[in-house]
Design an enzyme around this catalytic site. Sequence first.
Site, PDB file in Angstrom:
ATOM      1  N   CYS A  81      35.711 -19.502  50.004  1.00  0.00           N
ATOM      2  CA  CYS A  81      36.789 -20.193  50.596  1.00  0.00           C
ATOM      3  C   CYS A  81      37.312 -19.628  51.906  1.00  0.00           C
ATOM      4  O   CYS A  81      36.434 -19.008  52.653  1.00  0.00           O
ATOM      5  CB  CYS A  81      38.322 -19.931  49.647  1.00  0.00           C
ATOM      6  SG  CYS A  81      38.689 -18.290  49.453  1.00  0.00           S
ATOM      7  N   ASN A  98      39.113 -15.384  51.145  1.00  0.00           N
ATOM      8  CA  ASN A  98      38.656 -14.592  50.041  1.00  0.00           C
ATOM      9  C   ASN A  98      39.769 -13.917  49.460  1.00  0.00           C
ATOM     10  O   ASN A  98      39.377 -12.393  49.021  1.00  0.00           O
ATOM     11  CB  ASN A  98      37.172 -13.955  50.453  1.00  0.00           C
ATOM     12  CG  ASN A  98      36.419 -13.248  49.513  1.00  0.00           C
ATOM     13  OD1 ASN A  98      36.054 -12.095  49.372  1.00  0.00           O
ATOM     14  ND2 ASN A  98      36.683 -13.852  48.196  1.00  0.00           N
ATOM     15  N   CYS A 127      42.309 -15.586  47.558  1.00  0.00           N
ATOM     16  CA  CYS A 127      42.999 -16.420  46.801  1.00  0.00           C
ATOM     17  C   CYS A 127      42.082 -17.186  45.818  1.00  0.00           C
ATOM     18  O   CYS A 127      41.717 -16.707  44.819  1.00  0.00           O
ATOM     19  CB  CYS A 127      44.041 -17.476  47.473  1.00  0.00           C
ATOM     20  SG  CYS A 127      45.235 -16.765  48.202  1.00  0.00           S
ATOM     21  N   ARG A 128      41.452 -18.461  46.445  1.00  0.00           N
ATOM     22  CA  ARG A 128      40.562 -19.166  45.514  1.00  0.00           C
ATOM     23  C   ARG A 128      39.334 -18.524  45.201  1.00  0.00           C
ATOM     24  O   ARG A 128      39.078 -18.731  43.984  1.00  0.00           O
ATOM     25  CB  ARG A 128      40.602 -20.637  46.427  1.00  0.00           C
ATOM     26  CG  ARG A 128      41.783 -21.325  46.390  1.00  0.00           C
ATOM     27  CD  ARG A 128      41.633 -22.378  47.522  1.00  0.00           C
ATOM     28  NE  ARG A 128      41.438 -21.763  48.762  1.00  0.00           N
ATOM     29  CZ  ARG A 128      41.042 -22.711  49.967  1.00  0.00           C
ATOM     30  NH1 ARG A 128      40.885 -23.894  49.804  1.00  0.00           N
ATOM     31  NH2 ARG A 128      40.880 -22.129  51.135  1.00  0.00           N
ATOM     32  N   SER A 129      38.498 -18.127  46.133  1.00  0.00           N
ATOM     33  CA  SER A 129      37.195 -17.777  45.549  1.00  0.00           C
ATOM     34  C   SER A 129      37.303 -16.456  44.813  1.00  0.00           C
ATOM     35  O   SER A 129      36.360 -16.326  43.774  1.00  0.00           O
ATOM     36  CB  SER A 129      36.059 -17.684  46.877  1.00  0.00           C
ATOM     37  OG  SER A 129      36.645 -16.556  47.955  1.00  0.00           O
ATOM     38  N   ASP A 152      44.005 -25.317  49.378  1.00  0.00           N
ATOM     39  CA  ASP A 152      44.494 -24.005  49.947  1.00  0.00           C
ATOM     40  C   ASP A 152      46.027 -23.799  49.563  1.00  0.00           C
ATOM     41  O   ASP A 152      46.938 -24.402  49.830  1.00  0.00           O
ATOM     42  CB  ASP A 152      44.369 -24.085  51.229  1.00  0.00           C
ATOM     43  CG  ASP A 152      44.760 -22.442  51.962  1.00  0.00           C
ATOM     44  OD1 ASP A 152      45.287 -21.670  51.317  1.00  0.00           O
ATOM     45  OD2 ASP A 152      44.226 -22.177  53.149  1.00  0.00           O
TER      46      ASP A 152
HETATM   47  P1  4NP Z   1      41.851 -18.616  50.395  1.00  0.00           P
HETATM   48  O1  4NP Z   1      43.533 -18.639  50.939  1.00  0.00           O
HETATM   49  O2  4NP Z   1      41.112 -19.097  51.302  1.00  0.00           O
HETATM   50  O3  4NP Z   1      42.028 -19.272  48.978  1.00  0.00           O
HETATM   51  O4  4NP Z   1      41.776 -17.049  49.990  1.00  0.00           O
HETATM   52  C1  4NP Z   1      43.963 -18.307  52.185  1.00  0.00           C
HETATM   53  C2  4NP Z   1      43.880 -16.802  52.712  1.00  0.00           C
HETATM   54  C3  4NP Z   1      44.231 -16.513  53.659  1.00  0.00           C
HETATM   55  C4  4NP Z   1      44.733 -17.439  54.735  1.00  0.00           C
HETATM   56  C5  4NP Z   1      44.416 -18.821  54.330  1.00  0.00           C
HETATM   57  C6  4NP Z   1      44.097 -19.030  53.216  1.00  0.00           C
HETATM   58  N1  4NP Z   1      45.107 -17.026  55.781  1.00  0.00           N
HETATM   59  O5  4NP Z   1      45.406 -17.945  56.744  1.00  0.00           O
HETATM   60  O6  4NP Z   1      45.072 -15.972  56.290  1.00  0.00           O
END
Ligand code: 4NP
Length: 169
Positions: free
Chosen positions: A16, A19, A21-23, A134
């Site tokens: 994702c 790294n 939240c989702r992945s 997201d």
């Molecule tokens: P992820 O979520 O891609 O599912 O881990 C996010 C984590 C951090 C950010 C965006 C989405 N960020 O903008 O820092």
Amino acid sequence: MADADSVAAMRILFVCLGNICRSPSAENVMRAVAEREGILDDLELDSAGTIGIHGGNAPDARMTAAAKGRGITMRGASRQIRSADFTEFDLIVPMDESNVRDLKAWPGAAEGTAKLKLFCEFCEKFTDTHEVPDPYYGGAEGFETVMDLLEDGCEVIARKFKDGTLLKD
Ligand code: 4NP
């Protein structure tokens, strides 16, 4: 990651943006499903982000809480994708189209042997979205949506691994 001496039948990397939240959730849900299905020793599971700003960080607390609600304990620390991933993994599973674009532009991607397949292509119950949205800037319901999709897709990944069709089509 499985230890260095083990020979994993299939190496799967979930990707994702951050790294956190989702992945990492996908990795931990996959681990739980694989354990239940008796195939955990046959898989090497990891996750990575396309950005490195959260490197070393534990999963997001909101995501960890949503996972806990489904009986999933979140483990792992954020890391950024690296060129070697494109050859060291058999299957790379991005969460959304922007992840796909970033991965395809990554140095080493073109020479890589890993198959790239969007996570939602594995979903069978939740088919009205083709991306895992997201959840980072949204409310608690977004994290539940992530868990719904991940539980759905990981079940299918396990089934396809068992019947030998995971890397087909
Ligand atoms: P992820 O979520 O891609 O599912 O881990 C996010 C984590 C951090 C950010 C965006 C989405 N960020 O903008 O820092």
